[in-house]
Scaffold this motif. Structure first.
Motif, PDB file in Angstrom:
ATOM      1  N   GLU A 125       0.680  -1.101   0.013  1.00 42.84           N
ATOM      2  CA  GLU A 125      -0.048  -0.092  -0.138  1.00 42.84           C
ATOM      3  C   GLU A 125       1.016   1.115   0.071  1.00 42.84           C
ATOM      4  OE1 GLU A 125      -3.946   1.654   2.376  1.00 42.84           O
ATOM      5  OE2 GLU A 125      -2.186   0.416   3.686  1.00 42.84           O
ATOM      6  N   ILE A 126       1.928   1.206   0.916  1.00 49.69           N
ATOM      7  CA  ILE A 126       2.757   2.599   1.052  1.00 49.69           C
ATOM      8  C   ILE A 126       3.542   2.632  -0.366  1.00 49.69           C
ATOM      9  CG2 ILE A 126       4.540   3.778   2.490  1.00 49.69           C
ATOM     10  CD1 ILE A 126       3.487   2.195   4.776  1.00 49.69           C
ATOM     11  N   ALA A 127       3.997   1.438  -0.900  1.00 52.25           N
ATOM     12  CA  ALA A 127       4.673   1.606  -2.079  1.00 52.25           C
ATOM     13  C   ALA A 127       3.746   2.366  -3.136  1.00 52.25           C
ATOM     14  CB  ALA A 127       5.256   0.203  -2.555  1.00 52.25           C
ATOM     15  N   PHE A 128       2.860   2.013  -3.324  1.00 50.17           N
ATOM     16  CA  PHE A 128       1.844   2.612  -4.368  1.00 50.17           C
ATOM     17  C   PHE A 128       1.512   4.097  -3.991  1.00 50.17           C
ATOM     18  CE2 PHE A 128       1.059  -1.543  -5.903  1.00 50.17           C
ATOM     19  CZ  PHE A 128       0.825  -1.321  -7.223  1.00 50.17           C
ATOM     20  N   GLN A 129       1.387   4.334  -2.599  1.00 53.58           N
ATOM     21  CA  GLN A 129       1.000   5.793  -2.238  1.00 53.58           C
ATOM     22  C   GLN A 129       2.179   6.536  -2.443  1.00 53.58           C
ATOM     23  OE1 GLN A 129      -0.057   5.050   1.706  1.00 53.58           O
ATOM     24  NE2 GLN A 129      -2.237   5.023   1.408  1.00 53.58           N
ATOM     25  N   THR A 130       3.218   6.340  -2.218  1.00 49.49           N
ATOM     26  CA  THR A 130       4.649   6.940  -2.208  1.00 49.49           C
ATOM     27  C   THR A 130       5.162   7.091  -3.494  1.00 49.49           C
ATOM     28  OG1 THR A 130       5.936   5.225  -1.302  1.00 49.49           O
ATOM     29  CG2 THR A 130       4.680   7.033   0.373  1.00 49.49           C
ATOM     30  N   GLY A 131       4.837   6.346  -4.275  1.00 49.48           N
ATOM     31  CA  GLY A 131       5.415   6.159  -5.591  1.00 49.48           C
ATOM     32  C   GLY A 131       4.963   7.309  -6.733  1.00 49.48           C
ATOM     33  N   SER A 132       4.948   7.122  -7.838  1.00 52.28           N
ATOM     34  CA  SER A 132       4.486   7.952  -8.906  1.00 52.28           C
ATOM     35  C   SER A 132       3.052   8.101  -8.552  1.00 52.28           C
ATOM     36  CB  SER A 132       4.551   7.450 -10.347  1.00 52.28           C
ATOM     37  OG  SER A 132       3.832   8.096 -11.486  1.00 52.28           O
ATOM     38  N   GLN A 133       2.441   9.461  -8.898  1.00 49.48           N
ATOM     39  CA  GLN A 133       1.126   9.515  -8.690  1.00 49.48           C
ATOM     40  C   GLN A 133       0.085   8.991  -9.450  1.00 49.48           C
ATOM     41  OE1 GLN A 133      -0.385  11.936  -6.452  1.00 49.48           O
ATOM     42  NE2 GLN A 133       1.815  11.620  -5.491  1.00 49.48           N
ATOM     43  N   ARG A 134       0.438   8.456 -10.538  1.00 50.45           N
ATOM     44  CA  ARG A 134      -0.255   7.378 -11.206  1.00 50.45           C
ATOM     45  C   ARG A 134      -0.775   6.343 -10.576  1.00 50.45           C
ATOM     46  NH1 ARG A 134       2.833   5.852 -16.596  1.00 50.45           N
ATOM     47  NH2 ARG A 134       3.489   8.121 -16.726  1.00 50.45           N
ATOM     48  N   PHE A 135       0.124   5.844  -9.727  1.00 54.22           N
ATOM     49  CA  PHE A 135       0.040   4.389  -8.913  1.00 54.22           C
ATOM     50  C   PHE A 135      -0.932   4.866  -7.593  1.00 54.22           C
ATOM     51  CE2 PHE A 135       3.981   3.487 -11.171  1.00 54.22           C
ATOM     52  CZ  PHE A 135       3.555   2.882 -12.136  1.00 54.22           C
ATOM     53  N   ALA A 136      -0.866   5.973  -7.104  1.00 49.57           N
ATOM     54  CA  ALA A 136      -1.521   6.154  -5.881  1.00 49.57           C
ATOM     55  C   ALA A 136      -2.939   5.882  -5.689  1.00 49.57           C
ATOM     56  CB  ALA A 136      -1.324   7.505  -5.622  1.00 49.57           C
ATOM     57  N   LYS A 137      -3.674   5.920  -6.664  1.00 52.95           N
ATOM     58  CA  LYS A 137      -5.199   5.570  -6.630  1.00 52.95           C
ATOM     59  C   LYS A 137      -5.256   4.006  -6.330  1.00 52.95           C
ATOM     60  CE  LYS A 137      -5.591   5.498 -11.635  1.00 52.95           C
ATOM     61  NZ  LYS A 137      -6.473   6.260 -12.859  1.00 52.95           N
TER      62      LYS A 137
END
Length: 478
Positions: A125-137
Motif C-alpha cells: 500500500e505505501i509503495a503505491f502511495q509514495t511512488g508515482s502519482q499514477r499509482f497512488a489511486k
C-alpha cells in the motif's frame, strides 16, 4: 485489571518494537494526494531483539514444512534432472524476490519518515502511495490483493496440514487395527476437534510451547526420513527419467513454490533482529538460510525419488518394500507415507508429524485472523455486543471451513501443488517485482524492468499452468 496494566498488556501483545508518535512533514503530506493517517508506533519495554542464530532458526523453520516431504512426488512429476535444475532456478528467483521485498520495506519506511513494523500488505500500500502519482489511486487495491492471497495461502496451508496429518494417522491406525478401515475423512474430523480449541488461543505467547514442540518433532522426523533414504545405498542415476511430461512439470512448479513458503515471515523476522543489516548481503542470513533450505529440498527430492523408484523395481529386496507393497506402486504425496509399516521408527515419524501439524496449523491459522476478523467486526453490528464470543465462533467456523475443503480434496500431492501454484505464485514471484517497479518509478532502468517483467511472466506461467493442471487432476479423481 487497572487501566495501566491493560495498556501494558496491549503494548506487550502488539509485537511492534517501537514507542513514539511522529508527525509527518508538510512536504510529505503535500507530495502525495493519498496519505496514511498519523501513526503511533509502540515499543514494548520487554521486547528482546533476536540474535543472528535465532534469526536463522526462524528463517529455516518458516521455509521447512510439509512441502519438504512432498519433494519426491514433485521430482516424480518433473523428472529427476529437470526437477533438480528447476528447483535451483526457482529457489534463486524466490530468494531474489525476498530481497526485493526487504529493500522495498526499507524504502517505504524512509519515505514515511518514521520507523514502523510494516507487513507485506502495508509495504504494498505505501509503495503505491509514495511512488508515482499514477499509482497512488491503486494503493488500497494493492493492499487488499496482497491480503487476499495471504489469506488464501495460509488457509490453503491449513488444508494441506489436515490432509497430511490425517493420511499419516490413518496409516498408523490401519497397521494396528487393520479391520477398522476408516475413510481418511473420518481422521480429518478427529484431528480437527483439538485444532478448534487450539485455535481459540488469541496470544502468540500461549502458542509458543506448541510451536516449540512442533519444531522438535519435525526436526527429528526429517533426520529419521533421511536415515531411511540413505541407509541401504542409492541406485544408479542414469536409471531415472530426466524429464517426465509437461503436465507433471506444471504440478512440480506448484509443489516447489509451496515448499518455499516463508516470504510472509521475511519482514517480521528482520524487524526483530538485533543487527538487521546482517540479514542482507551475498553472505547474509537470508542467502545462507535459503541455500540450506534449497539443499535440503534437493536432497529430499533427488535422493528420495531415487530410493522410491528403486522400490518399485526391487520391492522384494529393498527395506522399504513392505510399506510400498501395501500402499501401491505409486509414490505417495508425502515420503512419510512410503516408510515401512512394520518398523516402529517409521511409525513414530508419522505420529510425530501428526503432533507437529498441531503447532504448524495453529501458527499458519494465526495469520489471516487479524486480516479477516476486524472487517467482520466493523461491518456486522451484532459482533460488537459480544466481541470475544463471536470471535471464537468465527475462529471455529474458519477451522471447519478448512476441514470442509480438505475433505473435498483428500489428495495431498494435488492439494500442495494447487495451493503453491494459486496462492504462492503471487506472493513469492509476482507481487515483489511489481512493487519494485512501482517503488522506483519512473527512475527504473530498462534492465531492471526487463528482469522484473521476466520474473512476473515466470510466476504467471507457473500460476496458470500449475493451477490448471492441479484442478484438472483433482477433477479426474472424481
Amino acid at each position: 485489571m487497572s487501566s495501566t496494566e491493560r495498556e501494558d498488556q496491549t503494548v506487550s501483545e502488539s509485537m511492534i518494537p517501537l514507542l513514539e508518535t511522529t508527525n509527518k512533514s508538510k512536504e510529505d503530506s503535500t507530495e502525495n494526494t493519498t496519505s496514511l493517517l498519523p501513526v503511533t508506533v509502540i515499543r514494548d519495554e520487554s521486547f528482546r531483539p533476536i540474535s543472528n542464530f535465532e534469526t536463522m532458526l526462524h528463517l529455516l523453520k518458516g521455509n521447512i514444512g510439509t512441502g519438504l516431504f512432498a519433494m519426491p512426488s514433485a521430482f516424480r512429476n518433473s523428472g529427476l534432472w529437470t526437477g533438480t535444475v528447476l528447483t535451483i532456478i526457482t529457489a534463486f528467483i524466490c530468494t531474489h524476490c525476498m530481497h526485493i521485498l526487504v529493500k522495498t520495506g526499507l524504502i517505504v519506511k524512509e519515505r514515511r519518515g518514521y520507523e514502523i513494523a510494516v507487513s507485506y500488505a502495508e509495504v504494498a500500500e505505501i509503495a503505491f502511495q509514495t511512488g508515482s502519482q499514477r499509482f497512488a489511486k491503486h494503493a488500497k487495491l494493492a493492499r487488499i490483493s496482497v491480503n487476499v492471497f495471504i489469506c488464501v495461502s495460509q488457509l490453503g496451508f491449513c488444508c494441506v496440514y489436515l490432509v497430511f496429518a490425517s493420511t499419516n494417522l490413518k496409516q498408523v491406525v490401519d497397521y494396528y487395527m487393520p479391520n477398522l478401515q476408516w475413510d481418511v475423512r473420518v481422521f480429518m474430523c478427529l484431528v480437527t476437534f483439538p485444532l478448534i480449541f487450539l485455535n481459540w488461543l488469541r496470544d502468540l505467547k500461549l502458542m509458543a510451547p506448541v510451536s516449540f514442540l512442533a519444531s522438535v518433532l519435525q526436526s527429528v522426523s526429517i533426520v529419521i526420513v533421511f536415515y531411511y533414504i540413505t541407509r541401504d545405498g542409492l541406485p544408479p542415476l542414469n536409471s531415472k527419467p530426466a524429464f517426465n511430461d509437461w503436465v507433471g512439470l506444471s504440478l512440480f512448479f506448484g509443489t516447489v513454490v509451496f515448499s518455499f513458503e516463508g516470504i510472509g515471515l521475511i519482514l517480521p523476522i528482520q524487524k526483530d533482529m538485533r543487527h538487521p543489516r546482517d540479514f542482507e548481503g551475498w553472505n547474509g542470513i537470508l542467502n545462507v538460510g535459503m541455500v540450506l533450505v534449497t539443499c535440503l529440498e534437493l536432497a529430499m527430492g533427488f535422493y528420495g525419488l531415487s530410493t522410491l523408484l528403486t522400490i518399485s523395481k526391487h520391492m522384494h529386496h529393498h527395506p522399504l518394500s513392505l510399506g510400498y507393497l501395501k500402499y501401491g506402486a505409486a509414490i505417495e504425496g508425502s515420503i512419510t507415507l512410503n516408510l515401512p509399516q512394520d518398523e516402529i521408527l517409521a511409525r513414530l515419524v508419522k505420529v510425530f508429524m501428526v503432533f507437529a501439524i498441531f503447532g504448524s496449523y495453529t501458527m499458519q491459522f494465526y495469520v489471516p485472523i487479524p486480516i479477516l476478523w476486524p472487517v467482520l467486526e466493523k461491518n456486522v453490528a451484532t459482533f460488537n455486543k459480544h466481541p470475544l464470543v463471536f470471535e471464537l465462533i468465527f475462529r471455529t467456523v474458519l477451522v471447519l471451513v478448512t476441514l470442509t475443503l480438505a475433505a473435498a480434496i483428500p489428495h495431498l500431492d494435488l492439494y500442495i501443488s494447487l495451493v503453491g501454484a494459486f496462492g504462492g505464485s503471487f506472493l513469492a514471484l509476482i507481487f515483489p517485482p511489481i512493487l519494485d517497479i512501482v517503488t522506483h518509478w519512473p527512475h527504473v532502468s530498462y534492465t531492471v524492468i526487463t528482469k522484473n517483467f521476466l520474473i512476473v511472466i515466470f510466476g504467471l506461467t507457473g500460476f496458470t499452468s500449475g493451477t490448471y493442471a492441479s484442478v484438472k487432476e483433482i477433477l479426474s479423481t472424481y
